[in-house]
Every structure is written in structure tokens, then in C-alpha cells.
Design a protein around this motif. Structure first.
Motif: not given
Length: 497
Positions: A12-24, A34-40, A6-8
Motif C-alpha cells: 500500500l505504501v509503495r502504491s503511494q496511497y496518500p492516506c492509509i486508515w487502520i481502524p484497530t 508502520v515502523r517496520e515498513t518505514a525501516l524496510n 508487513i507485505y500487504r
């Protein structure tokens, strides 16, 4: 959910990267981050999947936006947003071969750079088109640590109890063993293994320790890169290698945390060079046995055969998984075959050199108790960077066994086949097998056994000697190559025996 993830991700979101890619492959876990970060952060969340189209990612049951199932339509719609939404696309990479869809995705990324929008791509595939990759930052969810695994075990058992009557009878020590055996697995895999344990007999007790380990082995070997290897239970089952055994014994005391207080670091690895069949594989097993650690074998060569285009990621994932399972012994067999192109002019577009660079970086930087054992037959094929001082704690040369060790090897293999070594002339067999490797000695005994079984006679010294005489060793058929290897190793390596 891991607080570190969540912290990491929030950073990344706060650093305003236009696109974050999560291969998983753990899509549900990635979405929860993603949901937890959006809520926070108090951000709205839009979520797209080809089934349903664009919908609210925070409120379950919200109807999707009409006519947004096709990614091109969804991208066109989302580009018009004016708020600071976080936008998630699931499995869009398979659609990017379409030029129009790719163009619209590039337009959305450009919009994200100028506005407050942020794009998140969650995908089971491990690569993006280069034009998208250049604008993206990769986020890799971590594997669960022991604290999170304990929570997963307890939560899974709690849900199973609510569904049916089960018996839970396990001591803290056994629970810790189960949790330790789950290290290196994903959250979904760990959860499923616990369900399997309960489904087997409606119990959760100490007997499930072996079941957990068996399921874990099956999951790891399915990937094809890491394989559990059974190691001998007693070093007496390995002939010779006296110096290696002494080296292991002296360093066994440095495997705990006390070595840091004394100023020592944890042993990091050894390179085993030697003649084919002389016992390099046994050396890896000897280390795992002496230090009572699990032995995992990595077949790096399989990367090139099966995962072209994904090789570097697979290597990183395998090394990461090995770290999560620590403390272990990690064995890379015939390492020169995997990285031979890295030592010469590469014909694979530089892939082997990049792979080799990734391995060297990991060897230099990893701090977890993963002891690397690399074995090699052809020294000329090894990249010189691998032999630099400091890469390994020691470089051992495993030579052909001398007469005394050959007698030990004959004795060991006779015992393994339920024969009394005292009933055989070990000295005569040791003298007759000059130049034989341990593997060739075993082959001679097996050949003699086959002859005696066919003739329904008792195995004798004469029959073993006959098998030895009729099979010239590798040291004779490839004498020049063996002599050259011995000459190179003299003064450069520590003899294992």
C-alpha cells in the motif's frame, strides 16, 4: 509480527496511497507494522498523539516538536515538510468535528498527493468523515495464525520465567490444543490469557486447556455477536430428525482434506425452516455434536440495536473471527428478522440490504471450514436471493413431530429429569399430544412436575396428560399460519425427520 501484514502494508505504501486508515484496537501492533515498513523502505517516520505532539517515530526518547499537541497545529507543521516522511496520527477522528482541523487534514492529504509524504491514521473508531474516507484506503491487520500464536505463547512464557519461578509441564499435543483454542483472538488477548494461566497457579500444563477455553468464551461473548453454545454430547438426546442425522452421517467423511482428492468440496451450510418450537435450534446443536465441532451463535439482529453506523464492519469482523476459529459450526438464529428489510422497501437507509449483501458475498467466497446453519420461522420475510440454489447445501423443513417421534421426545425429557420412561404410558402421551412441538411437550412435563412437587405426589402419566390437555399447541392457535408454512415447504424442502 505477521509477515503477511508487513507485505500487504508495504504494498500500500509503495502504491503511494496518500492516506492509509487502520481502524484497530491493537494500536501497538499497528504501530509496529508502520515502523517496520518505514525501516524496510528507508523512510523517516513522524508520529503524532495528543499527548506530546509530533515526535520521531523511529527513535525512542526523542523530544516532541514544541506546540504541536493540538492536531491543527500538528497538521499545519507537517504540511510544510518537504521530505518523503511517513506521518502517523493516533486517534485523530474525535477531533474532526472541528471544521478547522478537518480542513487542515484535507490540506495535508492534498499535499501527500503532490509530494512524497504519506499519511497513516490509526484509530480505535471505525468510521471517518466521508470527505476523508474517499481519499483513504483501509488496512485491516490480520489475526494471528497458529504459527504466530505458538511464538506468542513461547515468548510470553519466556518472559514470565524471567520474572518469577514457574513450572512448565506440557506435552506437544496439549500445546497444540491450547494454540488451536487461541485462534480468533488478537495478539494482546492471546498474550493476556497465557499470563492468566500462569498467574493462576505458577504452572503451565494440560489443566490450562479448560482455562484458555473459558477465558476465550468470556472474551467472545463480551463483544455480543458471537456466543459459544453448549451442544448435547449424544445425538440420542435429540428425538426424530432421522433424515438430517442420515445427511450428517454421510457428509461426516468429507470434513477432512481427502474430499478434495475425490472431487468433493467441504459442506458449506444448511437452512432450517420450520414451525416455532419444532427443534430448529436442536438441529444446529445436532450438527455440531455429530461433527464434533464448536458451535458459535451469531445474533445478527443485535447489530442493528447496538451498533448503528458500524453494523457492516461488525458483521465482517464477526465472520472473519469465525473463519479464524474454524473448523466450527456458525449458527445464525432467526435470520429473517435480521434481514427482513432486505426483502422489501427498506426504511433503514439501505443498511439491511448492504448487510445482507455482505453475508451473501461471504457465503459465496469463503473457503475455510465454517459450516453455516441458518434458522427461520417466517419464509415470507426471507429475501429470495437467500433461497437460490447453491447458497446452501440443503434446505430442511423441521415439521411438528409425528406420533413416534413425540414418544421419543417424552422419553428423552423424562430421562433428563431422572424419571424412568418405562414407568409411563408413552403411547398414550404421544397420541394425546397430537400437534405439539418438542418445546411444548417439554413445557407440559415441566408443568406436571410443578403440580406434583406442590402436592408432594409422584409424577404419573395422568398428570402429564392433564397438562397436555390444558395447554393448546401453537398448531391450533395459529393453524392457518402453520398450514401455510407446511404448504410452501412441500416439494421445496427436504423433511428433517
Amino acid at each position: 509480527m505477521a509477515d503477511s501484514d508487513i507485505y500487504r502494508f508495504t504494498q500500500l505504501v509503495r502504491s503511494q496511497y496518500p492516506c492509509i486508515w487502520i481502524p484497530t484496537h491493537e494500536e501497538a501492533y499497528a504501530l509496529s507494522i508502520v515502523r517496520e515498513t518505514a525501516l524496510n523502505l528507508g523512510r523517516s517516520l513522524k508520529q503524532w498523539a495528543s499527548v506530546g505532539g509530533v515526535r520521531d517515530g523511529l527513535v525512542a526518547g526523542t523530544p516532541p516538536i514544541p506546540e504541536t499537541e493540538h492536531p491543527a497545529a500538528a497538521l499545519y507543521y507537517l504540511e510544510k515538510l518537504t521530505d518523503q516522511s511517513i506521518v502517523v496520527f493516533q486517534d485523530i477522528t474525535c477531533w474532526l468535528s472541528d471544521d478547522k482541523t478537518l480542513r487542515l487534514l484535507r490540506n495535508l492529504i492534498n499535499t501527500c498527493e503532490k509530494s512524497g509524504l504519506q499519511l497513516i491514521l490509526i484509530d480505535h473508531q471505525s468510521h471517518l468523515p466521508a470527505v476523508i474516507d474517499d481519499y483513504s484506503v483501509r488496512f485491516k491487520p490480520s489475526l494471528p495464525d497458529e504459527d504466530e500464536l505458538e511464538s506468542i505463547v513461547k515468548d510470553t512464557l519466556r518472559k514470565q520465567v524471567n520474572q518469577r519461578k514457574i513450572e512448565i509441564d506440557i506435552k506437544r499435543r496439549d500445546l497444540n490444543t491450547i494454540i488451536r483454542n487461541l485462534r480468533g483472538l488478537t495478539r494482546r488477548q492471546a498474550r493476556q490469557i497465557i499470563i492468566d494461566c500462569v498467574a493462576n497457579d505458577n504452572k503451565f500444563d494440560e489443566e490450562d486447556i479448560n482455562l484458555v477455553l473459558a477465558r476465550k468464551r468470556k472474551l467472545i461473548q463480551k463483544d455480543g455477536l458471537l456466543e459459544y453454545i453448549e451442544s448435547p454430547v449424544d445425538l440420542s438426546m435429540i428425538g426424530g430428525l432421522a433424515r438430517l442425522k442420515d445427511w450428517l452421517a454421510k457428509r461426516a467423511g468429507t470434513l477432512s482434506n481427502q474430499e478434495k482428492e475425490f472431487g468433493l468440496s467441504i459442506p458449506r451450510g444448511v437452512l432450517m425452516l420450520g414451525v416455532q418450537g419444532a427443534g430448529k435450534s436442536l438441529c444446529a446443536k445436532a450438527i455440531a455434536t455429530a461433527w464434533q465441532r464448536p458451535l458459535l451463535r451469531m445474533d445478527v439482529g443485535a447489530l442493528y440495536d447496538r451498533y448503528v453506523g458500524e453494523s457492516e464492519r461488525r458483521l465482517r469482523d464477526a465472520l472473519s473471527q469465525a473463519e479464524m476459529m474454524a473448523p466450527i459450526v456458525l449458527w445464525i438464529d432467526e435470520i429473517e428478522k435480521a434481514f427482513a428489510s432486505a426483502a422489501s422497501q427498506s426504511t433503514d437507509g439501505g443498511l439491511s440490504r448492504r448487510m445482507f449483501g455482505s453475508l451473501l458475498t461471504w457465503m459465496q467466497e469463503h473457503r475455510t471450514p465454517v459450516f453455516l446453519v441458518a434458522t427461520a420461522n417466517d419464509i415470507e420475510a426471507l429475501p429470495p436471493e437467500l433461497l437460490r440454489k447453491g447458497r446452501f447445501d440443503e434446505i430442511f423443513f423441521v415439521d411438528l413431530p409425528d406420533e413416534e417421534v413425540r414418544a421419543q421426545i417424552f422419553s428423552i425429557h423424562l430421562k433428563m429429569r431422572k424419571r424412568d420412561p418405562l414407568q409411563y404410558d408413552l403411547d398414550a402421551m404421544a397420541k394425546a399430544s397430537d400437534g405439539f412441538s418438542g418445546a411444548e411437550i417439554e413445557a407440559a412435563i415441566v408443568s406436571a412436575l410443578q403440580e406434583t412437587y406442590a402436592s408432594k405426589k409422584k409424577l404419573t402419566t395422568e398428570q402429564i396428560l392433564a397438562a397436555v390437555r390444558t395447554s393448546p399447541p401453537l398448531s391450533v392457535t395459529m393453524a392457518e399460519r402453520v398450514d401455510a408454512l407446511r404448504a410452501w415447504a412441500k416439494g421445496r424442502c427436504v423433511p428433517a425427520n
